[in-house]
Design a protein around this motif. Structure first.
Motif, PDB file in Angstrom:
ATOM      1  N   CYS A 145       0.869  -1.184   0.000  1.00 59.20           N
ATOM      2  CA  CYS A 145       0.000   0.000   0.000  1.00 59.20           C
ATOM      3  C   CYS A 145       0.900   1.225   0.000  1.00 59.20           C
ATOM      4  O   CYS A 145       1.718   1.399   0.903  1.00 59.20           O
ATOM      5  CB  CYS A 145      -0.908   0.014   1.227  1.00 59.20           C
ATOM      6  SG  CYS A 145      -2.040   1.432   1.256  1.00 59.20           S
ATOM      7  N   GLU A 193      -4.388   3.124  -1.577  1.00 64.64           N
ATOM      8  CA  GLU A 193      -5.251   1.951  -1.484  1.00 64.64           C
ATOM      9  C   GLU A 193      -4.386   0.696  -1.580  1.00 64.64           C
ATOM     10  O   GLU A 193      -3.566   0.582  -2.489  1.00 64.64           O
ATOM     11  CB  GLU A 193      -6.263   1.965  -2.639  1.00 64.64           C
ATOM     12  CG  GLU A 193      -7.170   0.760  -2.669  1.00 64.64           C
ATOM     13  CD  GLU A 193      -8.143   0.793  -3.843  1.00 64.64           C
ATOM     14  OE1 GLU A 193      -9.229   0.225  -3.693  1.00 64.64           O
ATOM     15  OE2 GLU A 193      -7.813   1.373  -4.899  1.00 64.64           O
ATOM     16  N   GLY A 211      -4.331  -5.286  -2.879  1.00 63.11           N
ATOM     17  CA  GLY A 211      -5.341  -6.339  -2.756  1.00 63.11           C
ATOM     18  C   GLY A 211      -6.755  -5.782  -2.841  1.00 63.11           C
ATOM     19  O   GLY A 211      -7.638  -6.382  -3.465  1.00 63.11           O
ATOM     20  N   GLN A 212      -6.988  -4.630  -2.232  1.00 63.45           N
ATOM     21  CA  GLN A 212      -8.307  -3.987  -2.315  1.00 63.45           C
ATOM     22  C   GLN A 212      -8.570  -3.473  -3.728  1.00 63.45           C
ATOM     23  O   GLN A 212      -9.688  -3.588  -4.230  1.00 63.45           O
ATOM     24  CB  GLN A 212      -8.412  -2.838  -1.320  1.00 63.45           C
ATOM     25  CG  GLN A 212      -8.563  -3.296   0.107  1.00 63.45           C
ATOM     26  CD  GLN A 212      -8.708  -2.119   1.074  1.00 63.45           C
ATOM     27  OE1 GLN A 212      -8.896  -0.976   0.678  1.00 63.45           O
ATOM     28  NE2 GLN A 212      -8.606  -2.420   2.353  1.00 63.45           N
ATOM     29  N   ALA A 270      -9.553  -6.482  -5.817  1.00 65.81           N
ATOM     30  CA  ALA A 270     -10.931  -6.908  -5.544  1.00 65.81           C
ATOM     31  C   ALA A 270     -11.923  -5.977  -6.220  1.00 65.81           C
ATOM     32  O   ALA A 270     -12.905  -6.423  -6.830  1.00 65.81           O
ATOM     33  CB  ALA A 270     -11.171  -6.957  -4.034  1.00 65.81           C
ATOM     34  N   ARG A 271     -11.683  -4.676  -6.147  1.00 64.27           N
ATOM     35  CA  ARG A 271     -12.573  -3.690  -6.760  1.00 64.27           C
ATOM     36  C   ARG A 271     -12.568  -3.809  -8.287  1.00 64.27           C
ATOM     37  O   ARG A 271     -13.616  -3.777  -8.932  1.00 64.27           O
ATOM     38  CB  ARG A 271     -12.120  -2.291  -6.321  1.00 64.27           C
ATOM     39  CG  ARG A 271     -13.061  -1.191  -6.628  1.00 64.27           C
ATOM     40  CD  ARG A 271     -12.717   0.080  -5.844  1.00 64.27           C
ATOM     41  NE  ARG A 271     -11.335   0.498  -5.939  1.00 64.27           N
ATOM     42  CZ  ARG A 271     -10.844   1.270  -6.903  1.00 64.27           C
ATOM     43  NH1 ARG A 271     -11.625   1.689  -7.884  1.00 64.27           N
ATOM     44  NH2 ARG A 271      -9.582   1.642  -6.893  1.00 64.27           N
TER      45      ARG A 271
END
Length: 118
Positions: free
Chosen positions: A29, A34, A37-38, A41-42
């Protein structure tokens, strides 16, 4: 914190972070950013939505290189650290073809990257 900062400056001032980005991007990060990994996913949730809503249509998606790298890494089944080795310059292009079978399974082929046919 890295927004609009030249890459050369980040590479010299943030060596520990840059090393982690290259070696373990899924657990990285950027400062005040962000987590990758997030982001993944998004992006994959959005990709699934696009496939569902625009099946069989020609669709243009305008986004930034990070999204393109995450999507290409996933669709090509590359190791996570490979996403940072994909050369996507400013105004680069990723061209995909999606075929769908009778069971609604999607098969994605990368046709071109950065405007160059593969």
């Amino acid at each position: 914190a890295w927004e609009n900062v030249p890459i050369k400056e980040i590479m010299s001032a943030e060596q520990t972070h840059v090393r982690q980005l290259w070696e373990d991007p899924m657990n990285f990060c950027a400062p005040q950013g962000e987590p990758v990994g997030q982001l993944q996913a998004r992006v994959l949730e959005g990709w699934a939505h696009i496939l569902e809503q625009h099946a069989g249509q020609h669709t243009l998606i305008v986004t930034h290189g990070g999204v393109m790298r995450v999507l290409a890494q996933h669709l090509l089944s590359l190791a996570p650290e490979a996403m940072n080795r994909l050369g996507i310059p400013y105004a680069g292009m990723l061209r995909l073809r999606v075929d769908t079978d009778h069971e609604n399974k999607h098969w994605t082929t990368m046709i071109g990257m950065d405007g160059t046919e593969l």
